[in-house]
Design an enzyme around this catalytic site. Structure first.
Site, PDB file in Angstrom:
ATOM      1  N   ASP A   1     -27.105 -16.852  21.006  1.00 30.45           N
ATOM      2  CA  ASP A   1     -26.304 -17.839  21.729  1.00 30.45           C
ATOM      3  C   ASP A   1     -24.829 -17.732  21.346  1.00 30.45           C
ATOM      4  O   ASP A   1     -24.450 -17.003  20.427  1.00 30.45           O
ATOM      5  CB  ASP A   1     -26.866 -19.250  21.560  1.00 30.45           C
ATOM      6  CG  ASP A   1     -26.737 -19.807  20.151  1.00 30.45           C
ATOM      7  OD1 ASP A   1     -25.724 -19.533  19.486  1.00 30.45           O
ATOM      8  OD2 ASP A   1     -27.650 -20.546  19.727  1.00 30.45           O
ATOM      9  N   TYR A   2     -24.015 -18.455  22.054  1.00 35.17           N
ATOM     10  CA  TYR A   2     -22.554 -18.342  21.988  1.00 35.17           C
ATOM     11  C   TYR A   2     -22.024 -18.482  20.562  1.00 35.17           C
ATOM     12  O   TYR A   2     -21.162 -17.734  20.118  1.00 35.17           O
ATOM     13  CB  TYR A   2     -21.955 -19.413  22.898  1.00 35.17           C
ATOM     14  CG  TYR A   2     -20.442 -19.440  22.985  1.00 35.17           C
ATOM     15  CD1 TYR A   2     -19.725 -18.332  23.418  1.00 35.17           C
ATOM     16  CD2 TYR A   2     -19.736 -20.605  22.667  1.00 35.17           C
ATOM     17  CE1 TYR A   2     -18.346 -18.364  23.515  1.00 35.17           C
ATOM     18  CE2 TYR A   2     -18.357 -20.648  22.764  1.00 35.17           C
ATOM     19  CZ  TYR A   2     -17.667 -19.530  23.190  1.00 35.17           C
ATOM     20  OH  TYR A   2     -16.307 -19.569  23.290  1.00 35.17           O
TER      21      TYR A   2
END
Length: 250
Positions: free
Chosen positions: A120-121
């Site tokens: 994820d980011y």
């Protein structure tokens, strides 16, 4: 038969056979098969001038297949790269919010590359990129049971109860989460190994115990270790790593 022979045989077979559209897109280096299904459903893919939204539609390599109007062709040269992703980079082919893309940190070969699995980011560490749809499908499928290892630091002290429950297994909002291995490294840090890799699994478990990971860093995928690879740097997978991943030996 070695991996090179398998790759050549697969390319020859693909060049002759009708394929499901999402498989063709994956072989063309667009994205993983699952991501390609989303592209088809959203009406971004055309075959011989007609937009196709039905998954499983059969196409031939001789058909005119386009994504957003851009003609696609099946890749004949495959690449397999490992990246040490920094935080604040997104694993996607594009981002409407304009965030930095992890794939833009890679060398720029002619062929398209896409990530196998995700980080994820805000997470960092090891991720694999390829343009080989068969390899991506085999490695990312849950049945491969490939172990993924993470180092996690929390914003507050991690209770023993969280470690014990994550190791034993717990249900959160109808989803069951369990680590394969878990080890306390410090008052606020753990090492955890997962197999299934459900979406945002570690963050959901932390949130359940009113904690937040300040750092979530992946250091291993099966036989592939991050080692001394610098932040934002990449390298090619070795032949041995590819063979072990495909043989599902973790």
């Amino acid at each position: 038969m070695n991996l090179t022979d398998n790759t050549t045989a697969a390319c020859n077979e693909v060049s002759r056979a009708a394929l499901r559209l999402q498989v063709y897109l994956a072989h063309a280096g667009v994205a993983s098969r699952r991501a390609c299904e989303g592209l088809i459903s959203s009406g971004r893919v055309s075959v011989n001038g007609n937009v196709v939204t039905v998954l499983g539609t059969r196409v031939l390599p001789t058909d005119d297949i386009r994504l957003d109007g851009i003609a696609l062709q099946i890749e004949t040269k495959f690449h397999y790269l490992v990246l040490n992703k920094p935080p604040m980079y997104i694993c996607s082919s594009s981002d409407p919010q304009g965030r930095s893309l992890a794939k833009d940190l890679l060398p720029m070969p002619r062929e398209r590359l896409y990530n196998v699995g995700r980080l994820d980011y805000r997470s960092s560490g090891l991720i694999i990129f390829t343009n080989d749809g068969d390899f991506a499908a085999k490695v990312s499928h849950p049945s491969a049971k490939i172990k993924k290892e993470y180092l996690v630091e929390a914003t507050g002290p991690i209770p023993d109860t969280m470690i014990a429950e994550f190791e034993k297994g717990l249900e959160i909002e109808g989803v069951f989460y369990r680590s394969t291995e878990i080890e306390r490294l410090g008052r606020k840090s753990i090492r955890v190994v997962l197999i299934e890799g459900k979406n945002r699994e570690i963050r959901r478990v932390f949130s359940h115990f009113h904690l937040h990971p300040s750092k979530l860093h992946r250091i291993r995928i099966g036989p592939v270790v991050l080692g001394s690879l610098g932040v934002g740097e990449s390298r090619a997978l070795t032949e041995e790593e590819k063979e072990i991943l495909l043989q599902r030996r973790t």
